[in-house]
Design an enzyme around this catalytic site. Structure first.
Site, PDB file in Angstrom:
ATOM      1  CE  LYS A  21      -6.363   2.723  -3.691  1.00 51.60           C
ATOM      2  NZ  LYS A  21      -5.137   3.481  -3.940  1.00 51.60           N
TER       3      LYS A  21
ATOM      4  CB  THR B 281      -0.920   1.865   6.040  1.00 52.98           C
ATOM      5  OG1 THR B 281      -1.408   3.081   6.628  1.00 52.98           O
ATOM      6  CG2 THR B 281      -1.335   0.678   6.868  1.00 52.98           C
TER       7      THR B 281
ATOM      8  N   GLY C 184       2.036   4.804   1.845  1.00 51.32           N
ATOM      9  CA  GLY C 184       2.392   4.349   0.496  1.00 51.32           C
ATOM     10  C   GLY C 184       1.674   3.090   0.018  1.00 51.32           C
ATOM     11  CB  THR C 185      -1.161   0.991   1.297  1.00 51.64           C
ATOM     12  OG1 THR C 185      -1.911   2.145   1.652  1.00 51.64           O
ATOM     13  CG2 THR C 185      -0.590   0.320   2.519  1.00 51.64           C
ATOM     14  N   GLY C 186      -1.269   2.767  -1.355  1.00 49.79           N
ATOM     15  CA  GLY C 186      -1.927   2.984  -2.654  1.00 49.79           C
ATOM     16  C   GLY C 186      -0.919   2.961  -3.799  1.00 49.79           C
ATOM     17  CB  CYS C 187       2.469   4.525  -4.171  1.00 51.15           C
ATOM     18  SG  CYS C 187       2.037   6.219  -3.769  1.00 51.15           S
TER      19      CYS C 187
HETATM   20  N1  ADP Z   1      -3.964  -2.881   7.211  1.00 49.98           N
HETATM   21  C1  ADP Z   1      -4.072  -3.428   5.994  1.00 49.98           C
HETATM   22  N2  ADP Z   1      -4.030  -4.769   5.839  1.00 49.98           N
HETATM   23  C2  ADP Z   1      -4.112  -5.353   4.626  1.00 49.98           C
HETATM   24  N3  ADP Z   1      -4.259  -4.658   3.481  1.00 49.98           N
HETATM   25  C3  ADP Z   1      -4.339  -3.305   3.562  1.00 49.98           C
HETATM   26  C4  ADP Z   1      -4.250  -2.610   4.811  1.00 49.98           C
HETATM   27  N4  ADP Z   1      -4.345  -1.284   4.560  1.00 49.98           N
HETATM   28  C5  ADP Z   1      -4.494  -1.142   3.229  1.00 49.98           C
HETATM   29  N5  ADP Z   1      -4.508  -2.365   2.618  1.00 49.98           N
HETATM   30  C6  ADP Z   1      -4.615  -2.646   1.194  1.00 49.98           C
HETATM   31  O1  ADP Z   1      -3.688  -1.787   0.548  1.00 49.98           O
HETATM   32  C7  ADP Z   1      -4.179  -1.348  -0.700  1.00 49.98           C
HETATM   33  C8  ADP Z   1      -4.213   0.175  -0.746  1.00 49.98           C
HETATM   34  O2  ADP Z   1      -5.397   0.605  -0.141  1.00 49.98           O
HETATM   35  P1  ADP Z   1      -5.669   1.992   0.557  1.00 49.98           P
HETATM   36  O3  ADP Z   1      -4.888   2.029   1.814  1.00 49.98           O
HETATM   37  O4  ADP Z   1      -7.131   2.094   0.650  1.00 49.98           O
HETATM   38  O5  ADP Z   1      -5.057   2.994  -0.486  1.00 49.98           O
HETATM   39  P2  ADP Z   1      -4.432   4.448  -0.305  1.00 49.98           P
HETATM   40  O6  ADP Z   1      -3.049   4.274   0.211  1.00 49.98           O
HETATM   41  O7  ADP Z   1      -4.497   5.000  -1.683  1.00 49.98           O
HETATM   42  O8  ADP Z   1      -5.293   5.174   0.654  1.00 49.98           O
HETATM   43  C9  ADP Z   1      -5.547  -2.015  -0.844  1.00 49.98           C
HETATM   44  O9  ADP Z   1      -5.415  -3.230  -1.540  1.00 49.98           O
HETATM   45  C10 ADP Z   1      -5.961  -2.260   0.580  1.00 49.98           C
HETATM   46  O10 ADP Z   1      -6.917  -3.281   0.690  1.00 49.98           O
HETATM   47  C1  LIG Z   2       4.814  11.787  -3.752  1.00 53.02           C
HETATM   48  C2  LIG Z   2       3.625  11.076  -3.205  1.00 53.02           C
HETATM   49  N1  LIG Z   2       2.783  10.439  -4.039  1.00 53.02           N
HETATM   50  C3  LIG Z   2       1.699   9.819  -3.546  1.00 53.02           C
HETATM   51  C4  LIG Z   2       1.443   9.811  -2.199  1.00 53.02           C
HETATM   52  C5  LIG Z   2       0.229   9.136  -1.674  1.00 53.02           C
HETATM   53  O1  LIG Z   2       0.556   7.817  -1.490  1.00 53.02           O
HETATM   54  P1  LIG Z   2      -0.434   6.638  -1.073  1.00 53.02           P
HETATM   55  O2  LIG Z   2       0.132   5.387  -1.568  1.00 53.02           O
HETATM   56  O3  LIG Z   2      -1.812   6.969  -1.397  1.00 53.02           O
HETATM   57  O4  LIG Z   2      -0.140   6.533   0.423  1.00 53.02           O
HETATM   58  P2  LIG Z   2      -0.526   7.401   1.583  1.00 53.02           P
HETATM   59  O5  LIG Z   2       0.284   8.641   1.571  1.00 53.02           O
HETATM   60  O6  LIG Z   2      -2.010   7.606   1.420  1.00 53.02           O
HETATM   61  O7  LIG Z   2      -0.152   6.492   2.645  1.00 53.02           O
HETATM   62  C6  LIG Z   2       2.352  10.448  -1.358  1.00 53.02           C
HETATM   63  N2  LIG Z   2       2.188  10.463  -0.036  1.00 53.02           N
HETATM   64  N3  LIG Z   2       3.429  11.092  -1.884  1.00 53.02           N
END
Ligand code: ADP
Ligand SMILES: Cc1ncc(COP(=O)(O)OP(=O)(O)O)c(N)n1
Length: 477
Positions: free
Chosen positions: A385, A416, A418-421
């Site tokens: 990602k 942002t 929780g975007t990954g979850c």
């Molecule tokens: N500001 C943003 N605008 C559009 N898509 C986003 C943005 N931030 C994250 N994403 C998308 O959200 C998803 C989660 O990505 P990311 O943020 O890298 O994960 P994580 O939360 O695990 O760090 C990916 O598809 C990424 O491209």
């Molecule tokens: C309970 C719990 N699980 C996973 C995460 C990490 O979530 P993620 O979607 O990667 O989002 P960010 O925390 O990176 O924004 C979490 N925080 N808590």
């Protein structure tokens, strides 16, 4: 978002392909002649004119070909008027689309008259605004004209339009023209089923199977602030149309500014949860998120193998955006060896991909190299990602020796959490519904972009997204 639907008729809505194999035999029987055993297959690929010529010569008939053709057409016409049955679940599917306000048309190689007669008898004419035929479109279904004309009429772009088809050449044409294609099994094209399954975005044995509520299980930690973890997963699954279930690995005391406490469940209790859920309501897909210890990872691996779980999406959660560590150092090794090889896809962000691939990622080229390395080490598809980049939101899928970019417009939203979850749960939901991995990712990215673009602004830190941005209805106001 789906704005229109285009249906094929024979083999898709009607269980009528048999008549095209049977009509020659019926005709010969009507004039007291017994047909050769394979006549159906011989005539199947011929036009009616060619077929008439064939039976005249082969059976030494005194009738002229014009007369044979007319008799054959009458048999077909009577069949549509009096007999052609619906495929199982077709009415329920049409009803569901109508209730979702999705306009529908027909795109068929058959004659309008036959379709109208059958639809009137079966009381399904009311679902369709218009019938498009290949004859009127000026091309058969090896060309996209009929689908494009139907979509223009519906006012939807190909990518916003579902095409329902049962034969491979039509599936290919619609897919190539950019439509979202739902393939269905039909006896007449049974030899092409594997190919249809590969080419279509979604495939089902019958419409009831497509209509059945699909289920997804999240195995993850709870986020007390509701933006990530189990809470984000359940909201995402609900919004993506599947029934959500959970097995909780840990409670976190967390808000938008950070994690202040973690309380893990015991491996026995996790096992208990997994057995309880899976033996009762089998999940069509499983998403795995935060699992902080070796013992819990081993429990999940053992249980998912035992239950032959499918469509497993692993989000190798290591550190929250707020900076808090969510997995112990030694558990990472167990995650690599026990969970990654079971996954249909894993979804590391850039820092997680760096840990898994043991290399730095500074460019798109590095993302491809890291994903390839992880894929080769753990034999799973890898979606690296790009949410941590500054200018875009481009994610990279590496599977079967091929890199595919899913390019996304960066949304200017600091919230942002929780975007990954959310992304991994949306992918799991789409896999549960039968979409291919590529289509599941594509749809998941559209969903997350919508949730970010809704610009919810809660909490003092990086806040959560609006998972319910598209849930409308009288209880949503
Ligand atoms: N500001 C943003 N605008 C559009 N898509 C986003 C943005 N931030 C994250 N994403 C998308 O959200 C998803 C989660 O990505 P990311 O943020 O890298 O994960 P994580 O939360 O695990 O760090 C990916 O598809 C990424 O491209
Ligand atoms: C309970 C719990 N699980 C996973 C995460 C990490 O979530 P993620 O979607 O990667 O989002 P960010 O925390 O990176 O924004 C979490 N925080 N808590």
């Amino acid at each position: 978002m789906i704005k229109g639907a285009i249906f094929d008729v024979d083999g898709t809505l009607l269980d009528s392909m048999g008549i095209w194999k049977d009509v020659g035999v019926r005709y010969l029987n009507s004039i007291g002649i017994e047909a050769e055993p394979d006549l159906g297959n011989i005539l199947f690929t011929m036009s009616i004119q060619e077929g008439a010529q064939y039976v005249k010569e082969h059976y030494h008939l005194s009738q002229e070909t014009d007369e044979i053709e007319q008799n054959v057409l009458d048999i077909i016409s009577d069949y549509y008027k009096e007999t052609a049955p619906l495929k199982s679940g077709a009415v329920e599917l049409l009803e569901k689309l109508r209730n979702s306000n999705i306009p529908m048309t027909i795109a068929s190689s058959n004659n309008k008259k036959e379709i109208e007669m059958a639809f009137e008898r079966l009381e399904i004419a009311k679902y369709f605004d218009r019938i498009f035929t290949c004859e009127e479109a000026g091309a058969g279904k090896t060309k996209p004209d009929i689908y494009l004309q139907a979509a223009e009429y519906l006012g939807s772009r190909p990518e916003e339009t579902l095409v329902f088809e049962d034969v491979i050449h039509a599936v290919r044409t619609a897919k190539k023209a950019g439509f979202q294609v739902i393939g269905i099994y039909d006896e007449a094209s049974k030899d092409d089923q594997e190919e249809i399954q590969r080419e279509a975005d979604c495939y089902c044995r019958d419409w009831r199977e497509l209509m059945k509520k699909k289920t997804a299980l999240t195995i993850a930690g709870s986020d007390s602030s509701g933006g990530a973890g189990i809470q984000a997963d359940i909201k995402t699954m609900q919004a993506n149309g599947v029934y959500a279930m959970s097995a909780i690995t840990a409670l976190t005391a967390q808000n938008t500014t950070g994690v202040t406490g973690i309380m893990e469940v015991s491996p026995e209790f996790l096992e208990n949860q997994l057995d309880a859920v899976i033996t009762d309501i089998r999940p069509d897909a499983v998403k795995i998120g935060m699992v902080s210890s070796e013992k819990l990872i081993k429990t999940i691996s053992k249980k998912l193998k035992e239950h032959h779980a499918e469509n497993i999406v692993v989000d190798p959660v290591m550190v929250a955006t707020s900076g808090s560590r969510l997995i112990s150092e030694n558990a990472i090794e167990t995650l690599k060896t026990q969970l990654l090889p079971m996954a249909s896809v894993i979804t590391p962000n850039i820092p997680e991909a760096e840990v898994l691939a043991e290399m730095e990622i500074r460019s798109e080229k590095d993302m491809v190299e890291a994903a390839k390395k992880i894929n080769e080490m753990y034999h799973c598809a890898v979606l690296c990602k790009g949410g941590h980049s500054l200018n875009d939101a481009n994610d990279l899928l590496y599977q079967n020796g091929k890199a595919t970019w899913f390019r996304g417009k960066r949304i200017n939203n600091p919230n942002t959490h929780g975007t990954g979850c959310t992304l991994s749960s949306a992918i799991a939901s789409n896999l549960a519904k039968g979409y291919s991995l590529e289509e599941s990712i594509h749809r998941a990215k559209e969903y997350i972009s919508g949730a970010l673009a809704a610009m919810l602004d809660l909490g003092k830190g990086s806040g959560p997204m609006d998972h319910g941005f598209e849930i409308r209805g009288r209880f949503g106001i």
